[in-house]
Design a protein around this motif. Structure first.
Motif, PDB file in Angstrom:
ATOM      1  N   SER A 470       0.830  -1.208   0.000  1.00 49.34           N
ATOM      2  CA  SER A 470       0.000   0.000   0.000  1.00 49.34           C
ATOM      3  C   SER A 470       0.861   1.253   0.000  1.00 49.34           C
ATOM      4  O   SER A 470       0.460   2.294  -0.523  1.00 49.34           O
ATOM      5  CB  SER A 470      -0.934   0.006   1.214  1.00 49.34           C
ATOM      6  OG  SER A 470      -0.195  -0.034   2.429  1.00 49.34           O
ATOM      7  N   HIS A 471       2.063   1.154   0.594  1.00 43.65           N
ATOM      8  CA  HIS A 471       3.006   2.273   0.628  1.00 43.65           C
ATOM      9  C   HIS A 471       4.424   1.729   0.515  1.00 43.65           C
ATOM     10  O   HIS A 471       4.733   0.667   1.078  1.00 43.65           O
ATOM     11  CB  HIS A 471       2.877   3.084   1.923  1.00 43.65           C
ATOM     12  CG  HIS A 471       1.545   3.728   2.118  1.00 43.65           C
ATOM     13  ND1 HIS A 471       0.472   3.065   2.687  1.00 43.65           N
ATOM     14  CD2 HIS A 471       1.104   4.978   1.795  1.00 43.65           C
ATOM     15  CE1 HIS A 471      -0.563   3.880   2.723  1.00 43.65           C
ATOM     16  NE2 HIS A 471      -0.219   5.041   2.188  1.00 43.65           N
ATOM     17  N   ILE A 472       5.287   2.472  -0.194  1.00 44.11           N
ATOM     18  CA  ILE A 472       6.700   2.115  -0.334  1.00 44.11           C
ATOM     19  C   ILE A 472       7.539   3.339   0.000  1.00 44.11           C
ATOM     20  O   ILE A 472       7.272   4.450  -0.511  1.00 44.11           O
ATOM     21  CB  ILE A 472       7.029   1.632  -1.761  1.00 44.11           C
ATOM     22  CG1 ILE A 472       6.234   0.364  -2.104  1.00 44.11           C
ATOM     23  CG2 ILE A 472       8.528   1.371  -1.903  1.00 44.11           C
ATOM     24  CD1 ILE A 472       6.393  -0.086  -3.540  1.00 44.11           C
ATOM     25  N   PHE A 473       8.564   3.151   0.840  1.00 46.74           N
ATOM     26  CA  PHE A 473       9.450   4.244   1.212  1.00 46.74           C
ATOM     27  C   PHE A 473      10.903   3.823   1.013  1.00 46.74           C
ATOM     28  O   PHE A 473      11.273   2.682   1.300  1.00 46.74           O
ATOM     29  CB  PHE A 473       9.235   4.655   2.672  1.00 46.74           C
ATOM     30  CG  PHE A 473       7.841   5.134   2.970  1.00 46.74           C
ATOM     31  CD1 PHE A 473       7.425   6.395   2.567  1.00 46.74           C
ATOM     32  CD2 PHE A 473       6.934   4.318   3.636  1.00 46.74           C
ATOM     33  CE1 PHE A 473       6.133   6.830   2.827  1.00 46.74           C
ATOM     34  CE2 PHE A 473       5.652   4.742   3.908  1.00 46.74           C
ATOM     35  CZ  PHE A 473       5.243   6.015   3.498  1.00 46.74           C
ATOM     36  N   ASP A 474      11.720   4.760   0.532  1.00 40.49           N
ATOM     37  CA  ASP A 474      13.157   4.533   0.394  1.00 40.49           C
ATOM     38  C   ASP A 474      13.835   4.856   1.717  1.00 40.49           C
ATOM     39  O   ASP A 474      13.623   5.927   2.300  1.00 40.49           O
ATOM     40  CB  ASP A 474      13.737   5.394  -0.729  1.00 40.49           C
ATOM     41  CG  ASP A 474      13.163   5.029  -2.086  1.00 40.49           C
ATOM     42  OD1 ASP A 474      13.142   3.830  -2.406  1.00 40.49           O
ATOM     43  OD2 ASP A 474      12.716   5.939  -2.817  1.00 40.49           O
ATOM     44  N   ALA A 475      14.665   3.946   2.190  1.00 40.28           N
ATOM     45  CA  ALA A 475      15.231   4.036   3.535  1.00 40.28           C
ATOM     46  C   ALA A 475      16.414   4.997   3.610  1.00 40.28           C
ATOM     47  O   ALA A 475      17.254   5.047   2.707  1.00 40.28           O
ATOM     48  CB  ALA A 475      15.666   2.658   4.014  1.00 40.28           C
ATOM     49  N   ASP A 476      16.454   5.720   4.716  1.00 40.24           N
ATOM     50  CA  ASP A 476      17.621   6.523   5.065  1.00 40.24           C
ATOM     51  C   ASP A 476      18.402   5.743   6.114  1.00 40.24           C
ATOM     52  O   ASP A 476      18.255   5.945   7.315  1.00 40.24           O
ATOM     53  CB  ASP A 476      17.181   7.881   5.611  1.00 40.24           C
ATOM     54  CG  ASP A 476      18.357   8.821   5.827  1.00 40.24           C
ATOM     55  OD1 ASP A 476      19.495   8.449   5.466  1.00 40.24           O
ATOM     56  OD2 ASP A 476      18.146   9.928   6.361  1.00 40.24           O
ATOM     57  N   THR A 477      19.220   4.811   5.648  1.00 40.72           N
ATOM     58  CA  THR A 477      20.041   3.969   6.516  1.00 40.72           C
ATOM     59  C   THR A 477      21.477   4.010   6.013  1.00 40.72           C
ATOM     60  O   THR A 477      21.723   4.326   4.844  1.00 40.72           O
ATOM     61  CB  THR A 477      19.524   2.509   6.512  1.00 40.72           C
ATOM     62  OG1 THR A 477      19.406   2.066   5.148  1.00 40.72           O
ATOM     63  CG2 THR A 477      18.181   2.400   7.204  1.00 40.72           C
ATOM     64  N   PRO A 478      22.445   3.684   6.861  1.00 36.04           N
ATOM     65  CA  PRO A 478      23.849   3.721   6.424  1.00 36.04           C
ATOM     66  C   PRO A 478      24.210   2.518   5.569  1.00 36.04           C
ATOM     67  O   PRO A 478      23.587   1.457   5.667  1.00 36.04           O
ATOM     68  CB  PRO A 478      24.611   3.710   7.747  1.00 36.04           C
ATOM     69  CG  PRO A 478      23.713   2.964   8.681  1.00 36.04           C
ATOM     70  CD  PRO A 478      22.313   3.343   8.284  1.00 36.04           C
ATOM     71  N   GLY A 479      25.230   2.680   4.727  1.00 35.92           N
ATOM     72  CA  GLY A 479      25.697   1.550   3.943  1.00 35.92           C
ATOM     73  C   GLY A 479      26.430   1.950   2.691  1.00 35.92           C
ATOM     74  O   GLY A 479      26.424   3.116   2.278  1.00 35.92           O
ATOM     75  N   ILE A 480      27.033   0.960   2.038  1.00 41.62           N
ATOM     76  CA  ILE A 480      27.858   1.227   0.853  1.00 41.62           C
ATOM     77  C   ILE A 480      27.028   1.319  -0.420  1.00 41.62           C
ATOM     78  O   ILE A 480      27.575   1.487  -1.507  1.00 41.62           O
ATOM     79  CB  ILE A 480      28.962   0.170   0.694  1.00 41.62           C
ATOM     80  CG1 ILE A 480      28.356  -1.229   0.518  1.00 41.62           C
ATOM     81  CG2 ILE A 480      29.923   0.206   1.858  1.00 41.62           C
ATOM     82  CD1 ILE A 480      29.364  -2.275   0.106  1.00 41.62           C
ATOM     83  N   HIS A 481      25.703   1.196  -0.294  1.00 40.72           N
ATOM     84  CA  HIS A 481      24.804   1.386  -1.436  1.00 40.72           C
ATOM     85  C   HIS A 481      23.794   2.490  -1.099  1.00 40.72           C
ATOM     86  O   HIS A 481      22.710   2.562  -1.660  1.00 40.72           O
ATOM     87  CB  HIS A 481      24.082   0.069  -1.754  1.00 40.72           C
ATOM     88  CG  HIS A 481      23.506  -0.014  -3.128  1.00 40.72           C
ATOM     89  ND1 HIS A 481      22.199   0.316  -3.410  1.00 40.72           N
ATOM     90  CD2 HIS A 481      24.038  -0.398  -4.318  1.00 40.72           C
ATOM     91  CE1 HIS A 481      21.944   0.137  -4.689  1.00 40.72           C
ATOM     92  NE2 HIS A 481      23.050  -0.292  -5.265  1.00 40.72           N
ATOM     93  N   ARG A 482      24.172   3.342  -0.182  1.00 40.24           N
ATOM     94  CA  ARG A 482      23.274   4.395   0.298  1.00 40.24           C
ATOM     95  C   ARG A 482      22.993   5.399  -0.819  1.00 40.24           C
ATOM     96  O   ARG A 482      23.928   5.892  -1.469  1.00 40.24           O
ATOM     97  CB  ARG A 482      23.886   5.119   1.489  1.00 40.24           C
ATOM     98  CG  ARG A 482      22.950   6.149   2.134  1.00 40.24           C
ATOM     99  CD  ARG A 482      23.583   6.743   3.373  1.00 40.24           C
ATOM    100  NE  ARG A 482      22.663   7.650   4.049  1.00 40.24           N
ATOM    101  CZ  ARG A 482      22.908   8.210   5.224  1.00 40.24           C
ATOM    102  NH1 ARG A 482      24.046   7.951   5.849  1.00 40.24           N
ATOM    103  NH2 ARG A 482      22.029   9.020   5.777  1.00 40.24           N
TER     104      ARG A 482
END
Length: 508
Positions: A470-482
């Protein structure tokens, strides 16, 4: 070419060596990785092994077989199909072994009428920034200048002028998620056959823009990519144009030629191909400001899902996307969910062979002390210490049912569902991007019956799992593909380049 020649069976050799290299990843890619992920055995069998794996599947080689069958006078000579999960720089020994095997088998198969190469376009080795250019160059040296070569590339290929110049036909994916691989393979062999028979005369033009973009907004299910691809298809439909490719590039490769490019193949009409390439480049450059994603923090998505209990919320943890070279064992979202005690949340897939082995040793129904994830580096979160309930176990084997790789066999290694404070964690032996609902259903999870799903994927999940959300959000998380360029320090990338620099570029 004579009518007699057009009726003769064409011998087309096919082969592929595929890797998407994240140069910011600390784990190198070895020959063992290719052995595990290619599923053709340690000798990387050709022939019947490739046909058995790929015929009637949604893959490039699946498209090759479709085209040969439709034509009726093409004999495919499948030589090699090797791939490894995206990760760090490919070791030289692995690259040389695979290219050597491809060339040895190609030489043994000569004479051939054409060659179709199933490549990715973003492989980096210890020696070669443009590994695909090196592969095409060695194949060209072997078959000579007269034998046509068709190359298929991923939408994230960092295409170079060397690849464009040495190939007669270059065809990239039109979709992200990549649901058109079978069609592009069919197109490649079809155009190759027409070239061999002299019915078309491909001429290739290449444009590279001073532009890098991030994966979430490269998705062709969203704007601005939807509009760009519409124009690209309009250009392809014009007289004298055989095929057109927009490659958005892979920005997590710190190499000189990373970034967006356009390849247009005309039928003997270089001017027409030039004009089409300029129009596509102009449109892409005009919307360059629209490629910055809107990211959501973990606490925000937990609050949103709690306030909106109806329907599935998907949180795309693209920073830890194994499909872009990340370790797939990041724990930032998992830790927050456990702390919140969020019932109905799933985190998948999290690569953790150690925890998987513990779960399988203990058995279903056991409670085990685990340290989940965070074992590869310190950029994706620390291991989460917990007492976990072992809900289900699996051998990790499945068949892709969704649009990507449809009909192909998949394998995640051993898997387990661990429950920690009401949060289900799907752990796997292998790093695998969650792109198909079957990867959850084989461990007893029906995603449409959950409230919040954290996926280790940037975009590909949208092809199948996205339809359930119903909803999709792009994450603000750390990482090498950020998906945030402030997270990376480039040393080799050509400069100036947008959006890292101000670039004054005028495209006619």
């Amino acid at each position: 070419m004579s009518d007699l020649r057009s009726m003769l069976e064409l011998r087309i050799a096919t082969g592929g060596i595929q890797h998407e290299t994240n140069t910011f990843a600390i784990v190198p890619t070895t020959l063992t990785d290719f052995v595990r992920d290619s599923r053709c055995g340690p000798a990387f069998s050709g022939g019947e092994a490739i046909e058995r794996l790929y015929r009637n599947t949604g893959t490039i080689h699946g498209g090759y077989y479709d085209a040969a069958e439709d034509d009726g006078s093409i004999e495919l000579l499948p030589l090699l199909c090797a791939r490894a999960q995206p990760s760090g720089v490919v070791e030289n020994g692995a690259f040389e072994f695979l290219v050597g095997a491809l060339l040895d088998r190609l030489e043994a198969a000569l004479p051939v009428d054409g060659v179709a190469l199933d490549l990715h376009g973003a492989m980096v080795t210890e020696e070669f920034e443009d590994a695909e250019g090196e592969i095409v160059a060695r194949v060209r040296d072997l078959v000579g200048p007269e034998i046509p070569i068709a190359v298929t590339l991923d939408l994230h290929a960092n295409v170079t002028s060397r690849v464009a110049e040495l190939s007669d036909i270059v065809i990239g994916f039109d979709t992200y998620p990549h649901v058109d691989m079978r069609e592009r393979g069919h197109e490649a062999v079809g155009l190759l056959a027409l070239t061999i028979r002299g019915e078309i005369q491909p001429v290739t033009v290449f444009r590279q823009l001073p532009l890098i973009t991030l994966p979430p907004m490269q998705c062709t299910l969203r704007e601005p990519m939807m509009g760009i691809m519409r124009q690209l298809h309009e250009e392809e439909a014009k007289p004298g144009i055989l095929t057109a490719t927009l490659s958005m590039g892979f920005p997590f490769a710190d190499i000189r030629h990373a970034g967006g490019s356009i390849v247009v193949v005309g039928d003997g009409d270089r001017q027409g191909a030039d004009d089409a390439a300029d129009r596509i480049a102009h449109l892409l450059w005009s919307v360059r400001d629209e490629f910055t994603p809107d990211l959501m923090g973990v606490d925000e998505v937990i609050a949103f899902a709690g306030e909106n209990p109806d329907g599935l919320v998907i949180y795309a943890d693209g920073s830890d996307n194994p499909g872009g070279g990340a370790p797939c064992d990041g724990t930032v979202a998992l830790g927050a969910l456990i702390e919140a005690g969020f019932e109905g949340a799933v985190v998948a897939l999290l690569a953790d062979p150690e925890s998987v082995a513990q779960a399988h040793a203990a058995g279903v129904g056991a409670k085990i002390d685990v340290h989940i994830g965070g074992k590869t580096d310190d950029r994706h979160g620390k291991p989460v210490a917990a007492k976990a309930y072992v809900r289900t176990l699996s051998d990790g084997r499945f068949t892709y049912r969704g649009p990507m790789n449809q009909g192909s066999a998949g394998e995640c290694g051993h898997m387990a569902v661990l429950v920690v404070e009401g949060v289900e964690v799907v752990v796997s032996e292998y790093r695998r991007q969650l792109i198909d609902a079957e990867m959850l259903r084989i461990v007893g999870i029906n995603p449409e019956h959950r409230r919040l799903l954290v996926v280790k994927s940037a975009v590909h999940f949208r092809a199948d799992l996205g339809l359930l959300a119903s909803h999709i959000f792009d994450a603000d998380t750390p990482g090498i593909h950020r998906p945030d360029f402030r997270n990376f320090s480039y040393r080799k990338l050509r400069r100036p380049i947008y959006p890292l620099d101000d670039v004054n570029l005028v495209i006619p």
